[in-house]
Design a protein around this motif. Structure first.
Motif, mmCIF file in Angstrom:
data_model
loop_
_atom_site.group_PDB
_atom_site.id
_atom_site.type_symbol
_atom_site.label_atom_id
_atom_site.label_comp_id
_atom_site.label_asym_id
_atom_site.label_seq_id
_atom_site.Cartn_x
_atom_site.Cartn_y
_atom_site.Cartn_z
ATOM 1 N N LYS A 182 0.847 -1.197 0.000
ATOM 2 C CA LYS A 182 0.000 0.000 0.000
ATOM 3 C C LYS A 182 0.883 1.248 0.000
ATOM 4 O O LYS A 182 1.845 1.336 0.765
ATOM 5 N N GLU A 205 1.588 3.022 3.219
ATOM 6 C CA GLU A 205 2.537 2.430 4.167
ATOM 7 C C GLU A 205 3.989 2.732 3.794
ATOM 8 O O GLU A 205 4.913 2.294 4.478
ATOM 9 N N GLU A 250 -3.485 2.819 -5.138
ATOM 10 C CA GLU A 250 -3.529 2.453 -3.726
ATOM 11 C C GLU A 250 -2.347 1.563 -3.360
ATOM 12 O O GLU A 250 -1.864 1.595 -2.225
ATOM 13 N N THR A 251 -1.888 0.748 -4.336
ATOM 14 C CA THR A 251 -0.760 -0.157 -4.087
ATOM 15 C C THR A 251 0.262 -0.016 -5.217
ATOM 16 O O THR A 251 -0.024 0.557 -6.270
#
Length: 551
Positions: free
Chosen positions: A12, A15, A76-77
Motif C-alpha cells: 500500500k 505504508e 492504492e498499491t
C-alpha cells in the motif's frame, strides 16, 4: 507468515515513505507528470526498492520518482522489492543508485559522493563502489566546499563545472568576495563569460599571495591544503596561499609577538606606523588593546644597508676578483663606521630607535635629535602610562553605566511599588539640589561667591546629612524653579497660584482682585453687546417672510 528474505510484493502506498538521506532535493513537477502518464499507459516497469522500518511501514531506497507518480495517479498499491537492510546499508545503496542516475545534477552527485565517503571512510573503496576515476571523484568531492550562493549559480548553469572546480579550492571569505564582485550578471566587469583558465588566472592574481614573502614559520603551510604547491595543477615551489583569513591571522600573530618582544628588550624603542608604507592595522589595534603606545606616521631614516658579499661566476680572473673584493671591503668598512657612529649617538641620547610595523615585517629606523636624558624619557613613558590608566578607569565607569542603562531601562522594569530606600531618597535630593537658589547656598555651607553647585558639592551636602529645614528649602526651590515656567490657563498655572497663595495670601489676593475687576468690566461690555444681538435676532423671528428678505 513472517518473511526473512528479500521478496516482491504489492505494498500500500500509504505504508511507504521517502527516506531522509536521498540527495535529490528537487523533483520537477513536469517530469513527475510525464512519468505518471507513461505509468498509466504501460504500467510500472521497474518496482520500487524498499526496506521494512516497522509494522506495516516501509522506507524507499530506490524509486522515489515512481512513488510520487503513483501518488499522482491515485494508486492504492505498488509493486515493490522488499530488502532486509541495516540503516547504513540502505544509505549506501540509495547513494550509489543516485550517483548512477543519468540525469543527476552536478551538486546532487557531489553531495552523494560526500555522504558515501563518510559512510565508507576510505577514498579507494568509494572509487571502486561508484566505478569512477580518482580525479573525477576528488573533483566532485571538492565542490562541497562551495558557498551556497555559488552552488546556486552552478545549479542554474550560470557558471560551469570547470569554473566551480576552480572556486571551490578557495576559502569561504574569498568565494564570498568573488561572488559579490565578479559573479553579478549586472556588473559591467563580471566574469560570467570567462573560461575556466581565465578565471583561474584572475583569482590567482586577485586572491593568492606568495608564501615566501612572509616571515613567520611556514612549516604548517607547506603541508596545508590551501597551499597551491600541493596541487598538481600548480608548479610553484613555495606556493601561494588560498586561505586569506588563515594567512592574515598567522601573519598578525607573528608580528604582534615580534613587536612585544622588541619593546620588552628595549623599552626606549618607539613602536610606530610608517609614513610611506602600508601598515598592518590588525597588529596596531591589538597592540593598542594591550596598552602599547603607537606613534603614527613616523618620518624616520633607514639604517644603512650592509653591502652584499660578491659572488663570482666562471671566467673571472684573479685580478678582477681582487679588485671587486677590495671595493667590497671598503664599502663594508664605511658601513661599519656609520653603524658605530649611530650606535654612539643612540648611547648619548641623540638618536631614537623606531620599530616600524609594516604589512609583513617590522623594520628598524631612526630619528636624530638633540640629546635626550634616558631617565627623563623613561619617566615620561611612566607618566603616559599613568594617564592611560586614569582614562581606562573613566572608560570602566562610562561603559558600566552604558550597559547598566541598557539592562534596567530596556530589559527590566524598575520596581514601582516597593518603598523608597534611604539611598534612593538621597539620590532624589541629589537631583532636587539642581534647583537650589544661590541665595540659599549659605545655609548649606557653600560660599556665597559660588555661581552654581558642582556634582561634587552636591554629594558633600548629602554626605553631611540634611535637616528637615534644609529638605523643605530644597523642595520649595525645586517647585519655584518649575513654577517659574507657568503661563496661560493650565494646570501648572492653577497649582502655581495655589502655591503662591499658601505663602503670600494677601499679595496674591490683591492681584487676583485687581484682574477680577478688569475681567468683570470687560464681561459687562461683552454682555451688553450680546444682549443687543439677541434682541435683533428675536425681532427678525417675528417678521413675515417678505419683510425678512427685505431686512
Amino acid at each position: 507468515m513472517k518473511k526473512t528474505q528479500d521478496y516482491f510484493e504489492k505494498i500500500k502506498l500509504a505504508e511507504i515513505e521517502p527516506n531522509s538521506f536521498n540527495v535529490r532535493e528537487q523533483f520537477e513537477e513536469k517530469s513527475i507528470q510525464e512519468l505518471a502518464k507513461s505509468m498509466e499507459i504501460d504500467g510500472l516497469i521497474n518496482p520500487l526498492t524498499i526496506r521494512v522500518v516497522g509494522k506495516n511501514k516501509f522506507e524507499i531506497i530506490c524509486g522515489e520518482r515512481r512513488y510520487r507518480a503513483a501518488l499522482l495517479l491515485g494508486w492504492e498499491t505498488i509493486d515493490a522489492y522488499i530488502k532486509e537492510l541495516t540503516v547504513e546499508d540502505a544509505k549506501r545503496l540509495c547513494l550509489i543508485e543516485n550517483i548512477q542516475r543519468e540525469n543527476i545534477s552536478v551538486m546532487e552527485e557531489a553531495k552523494a559522493l560526500k555522504r558515501l565517503y563518510e559512510l565508507t571512510g576510505d577514498i579507494d573503496e568509494l572509487i571502486a563502489r561508484v566505478n569512477k576515476s580518482e580525479s573525477y571523484v576528488r573533483s566532485h568531492l571538492r565542490l562541497n566546499n562551495l558557498i551556497p550562493k555559488i552552488v546556486n549559480r552552478l545549479e542554474k548553469e550560470e557558471i560551469s563545472f570547470g569554473v566551480a572546480s576552480v572556486l571551490c579550492a578557495y576559502s569561504a571569505d574569498i568565494q564570498q568576495d568573488i561572488h559579490s564582485r565578479f559573479l553579478d550578471k549586472d556588473a559591467y566587469n563580471n566574469w560570467l563569460s570567462l573560461s575556466k583558465d581565465e578565471i583561474k588566472k584572475r583569482v590567482e592574481s586577485f586572491y593568492t599571495t606568495q608564501l615566501d614573502q612572509y616571515k613567520f614559520d611556514l612549516k604548517e603551510c607547506r603541508e596545508c591544503v590551501s597551499n597551491t604547491a600541493n596541487f598538481t595543477l600548480f608548479s610553484d615551489r613555495c606556493g601561494k596561499c588560498m586561505n586569506k583569513t588563515c594567512l592574515d591571522e598567522k601573519n598578525a600573530t607573528y608580528l604582534l609577538a615580534k613587536a612585544i618582544e622588541i619593546k620588552q628588550a628595549d623599552p626606549l624603542v618607539v613602536l610606530c606606523t610608517s609614513f610611506v608604507r602600508a601598515t598592518n592595522k590588525t597588529v596596531i589595534e591589538r597592540l593598542k588593546l594591550q596598552e602599547f603606545e603607537i606613534q603614527d606616521n613616523a618620518q624616520c631614516q633607514l639604517y644603512p644597508q650592509e653591502p652584499k658579499k660578491p659572488a663570482f661566476s666562471e671566467g673571472v680572473t684573479e685580478e678582477e676578483k681582487e679588485e671587486v673584493i677590495e671595493d667590497y671591503q671598503k664599502k663594508m668598512q664605511k658601513h661599519t663606521n656609520l653603524m658605530d657612529d649611530l650606535k654612539k649617538k643612540e648611547g648619548r641620547g641623540e638618536l631614537t630607535k623606531f620599530a616600524v610595523i609594516g604589512e609583513k615585517d617590522i623594520d628598524f629606523q631612526y630619528q636624530l635629535h638633540t640629546k635626550k636624558n634616558e631617565t627623563e624619557e623613561l619617566q615620561k613613558q611612566l607618566t603616559t602610562l599613568a594617564e592611560k590608566d586614569k582614562r581606562n578607569q573613566e572608560l570602566k565607569i562610562i561603559n558600566t553605566v552604558k550597559d547598566t542603562k541598557a539592562v534596567i531601562f530596556e530589559q527590566h522594569e524598575i520596581p514601582s511599588t516597593k518603598a523608597i530606600s534611604v539611598d534612593e531618597n538621597k539620590y532624589f535630593y541629589y537631583f532636587l539640589l539642581e534647583a537650589l537658589a544661590s541665595k540659599h547656598f549659605q545655609y548649606f555651607d557653600i560660599p556665597n561667591s559660588t555661581y552654581y553647585l558642582s556634582d561634587k558639592q552636591k554629594k558633600e551636602i548629602l554626605d553631611r546629612g540634611l535637616s528637615e529645614e534644609q529638605k523643605a528649602m530644597i523642595q520649595r526651590d525645586y517647585l519655584a524653579r518649575h513654577f517659574n515656567s507657568a503661563f496661560g490657563n493650565g494646570i501648572t498655572s492653577e497649582f502655581f497660584i495655589a502655591f503662591a497663595k499658601e505663602h503670600f495670601p494677601e499679595e496674591v489676593t490683591k492681584i487676583e482682585k485687581k484682574y477680577t475687576e478688569v475681567y468683570h468690566k470687560r464681561q459687562k461690555k461683552l454682555k451688553e453687546q450680546s444682549s443687543m444681538i439677541e434682541k435683533e435676532l428675536k425681532k427678525r423671528k417675528k417678521l413675515p417672510k417678505k419683510d425678512k428678505k427685505a431686512a
